[in-house]
Design an enzyme around this catalytic site. Structure first.
Site, PDB file in Angstrom:
ATOM      1  CB  SER A 266       7.010  -2.459 -13.917  1.00  0.00           C
ATOM      2  OG  SER A 266       6.504  -2.426 -12.676  1.00  0.00           O
ATOM      3  CG  ASP A 458       4.227   4.205 -10.633  1.00  0.00           C
ATOM      4  OD1 ASP A 458       3.153   3.428 -10.225  1.00  0.00           O
ATOM      5  OD2 ASP A 458       4.746   3.338 -10.709  1.00  0.00           O
ATOM      6  CG  HIS A 520       3.742   1.065 -13.063  1.00  0.00           C
ATOM      7  ND1 HIS A 520       4.499   1.187 -12.488  1.00  0.00           N
ATOM      8  CD2 HIS A 520       3.740   0.275 -13.789  1.00  0.00           C
ATOM      9  CE1 HIS A 520       5.736   0.564 -12.056  1.00  0.00           C
ATOM     10  NE2 HIS A 520       4.830  -0.682 -13.162  1.00  0.00           N
TER      11      HIS A 520
END
EC number: 3.4.16.5
Length: 543
Positions: A266, A458, A520
């Protein structure tokens, strides 16, 4: 853990305030008192005379609607520092910095480069039997202290389950910015998770199956870390990570001789290029950096933001989440968004990078969030926004807040939270979100391999955008990498040999992977697949 949606909420709130002029800032940001922003009035007034109308208008609206929140800082945590006598080891950075050796040319030089004199490392030997996590596996926890800046970063180290004398060492970083890496430990890739009854559950797919792993809570005021000050940009955090690794390997030289890899997901797409470049900038170091891994990262916003609309509107391999009208609206907003990001890339000033983040997040990302779907997985609704759509985090947070757990780890703060939204706002309002950290990747690729992997379900850091920026990156191997074709990625290491888990393309030191059926957090959704590619990457496959 993930790219926090706090920035989206702030962006959407600003747009709503511009339209209605009624939205209260305390309803968006909480009720904690913050310093008055009147000192910024003259600065903003002067700056507005020198910037384009769109950005000037943005800062006028910010000053009007969010006056009390412009000097955004995360609030310090309550803490109680334990004396050095209660720790098993204390490593003084000043002692490390004072060691000189004679080089091959006969000249004296420092044994290890870097400004370390203000840092100390405190180490506690963790008793696995007290916590029930990986009995028989050596563990250490503690703090890196920057004594001048009053910063204290918490870490937790797990030795490899397999062959710790020869297996590599890996640093894991969660994103946010502002999310604890202990969420990655217990929700994704660590040796255990916590069930709803607060029981420790063994994870057979832990990344410490064949590697020793350090989980680091950074920047300060994240997780068990704390400070009287704050860190509000990625570059500042890089110096701390270099100091941590240097002092850790000084205390434990048996790990310093092994390969080291830096990994994260991320917002770590911002962190890792900076941290890797910082490590590689030092000629004399005890950090044997061999590669970098970024999962579902935010690295090159200018290239990645055009791919939010396709991912949300059915062109990413999953059904559309948004209706056609909303998709057209996103298309119409994209040109201005990209223009603002380009301006940010040119100046890297918060004065222009903040408007870029606020506008783009409200126009391009917020429409998805308003649907109630999980921004980290387009296949599901957001079950609990308070726990970032993953209710499992509530049990993890409750377990980590137990006094017995804190005592076993040597924790010095009064409480734990998985993500600190104040840190997220700090980074956002200092312009860090949109900065072009991908520009550091070519220099990193000159020295070490880099893996970019992405779960294909994601939205927030989707695989389309990650593939796009890897193919757009200008570096000496650009042409060959772009021409390389995606190949099937299959399991080879266990009884499911031949099972297709994704796609991979690789050329030179650069590799991109699309992991099927993962959101994610790839290790959460596809634990077998994540351990498969992780182990093979550490063994040198694809590079």
């Amino acid at each position: 853990m993930k790219l926090l949606t706090t920035g989206l909420l702030a962006s959407a709130a600003l747009v709503a305030a511009q339209e209605q002029q009624v939205l209260r800032a305390d309803e968006v940001f909480g009720k904690a008192p913050l310093p008055d922003a009147s000192i910024f009035d003259e600065t903003i007034k002067q700056f507005q005379s020198s910037i384009e109308d769109g950005i000037s208008h943005f800062w006028s609206e910010m000053k009007t609607n969010f006056k009390d929140y412009l000097p955004m800082i995360s609030l310090p945590k309550k803490h109680n520092r334990r004396p050095d006598s209660e720790w098993d080891h204390v490593v003084r950075g000043a002692d490390v910095e004072s060691v000189w050796v004679q080089g091959a040319d006969g000249e004296k030089r420092r044994e290890i480069d870097g400004k370390l004199k203000n840092y100390d490392l405190r180490v506690k030997s963790v008793d696995p039997s007290q916590l029930g996590i990986d009995p028989g596996v050596k563990q250490y926890s503690g703090y890196l202290d920057d004594n001048d800046a009053d910063k204290h970063l918490f870490y937790w180290f797990f030795e490899s389950r397999n062959d710790p004398k020869n297996d590599p060492v890996v640093l894991w970083l969660n994103g946010g910015p502002g999310c604890s890496s202990l969420t990655g430990l217990f929700l994704e890739l660590g040796p255990a998770t916590i069930d709803k009854n607060l029981k420790v559950v063994h994870n057979p797919y832990s990344w410490n199956s064949n590697a020793s792993v350090i989980f680091l809570d950074q920047p300060v005021n994240v997780g068990f870390s704390y400070s009287g000050s704050s860190v509000s940009d990625t570059v500042a955090a890089g110096k701390d990570v270099y100091a941590l690794l240097t002092l850790f390997f000084k205390q434990f030289p048996e790990y310093a001789t092994q390969d080291f890899h830096i990994s994260g997901e991320s917002y770590a797409g911002h962190y890792i290029p900076v941290f890797a470049a910082e490590i590689l900038s030092h000629k004399n170091t005890n950090i044997n950096l061999k590669s970098a891994l970024i999962g579902n990262g935010l690295t090159d916003p200018l290239t990645q933001y055009p791919h939010y609309r396709p991912m949300a509107c059915g062109d990413g391999g999953y059904p559309a989440v948004l209706d056609q009208g909303t998709c057209r609206s996103m298309d119409n907003s994209l040109e201005r968004c990209l223009s603002l990001i380009e301006t940010c890339y040119s100046s890297e000033s918060a004065w222009v990078c903040v408007p870029a983040a606020m506008y783009c997040n409200s126009a391009i990302l917020a429409p998805y969030q308003q649907t109630g779907m999980n921004p980290y997985d387009v296949r599901s609704k957001c079950e609990d926004m308070g726990s970032l759509c993953y209710p499992q985090l509530n049990a993890i947070t409750e377990w980590l807040n137990q006094k017995s757990v804190m005592k076993a780890l040597g924790v010095e703060v009064e409480s734990y939270e998985s993500c600190n939204s104040g840190i997220n706002r700090d980074f956002l309002f200092h312009g860090d979100w949109m900065k072009p950290f991908h520009r550091l990747v070519p220099s990193v690729l000159e020295k070490i391999p880099v893996l970019i992997y992405a779960g294909d379900a994601d939205f927030i850091c989707n695989w389309l955008g990650n593939q796009a920026w890897t193919e757009a990156l200008e570096w000496p191997g650009h042409k060959k990498f772009t021409e390389a074709k995606l190949q099937d990625l299959k399991i080879v290491d266990n009884k499911n040999k031949g099972k297709k888990i994704g796609q991979v393309k690789s050329s030179g030191n650069f590799t991109f992977m699309r992991i099927f059926g993962a959101g994610h957090m790839v290790p959460l959704n596809q634990p077998e697949a994540s351990l498969e590619f992780f182990n093979r990457w550490l063994r040198g496959e694809w590079h």
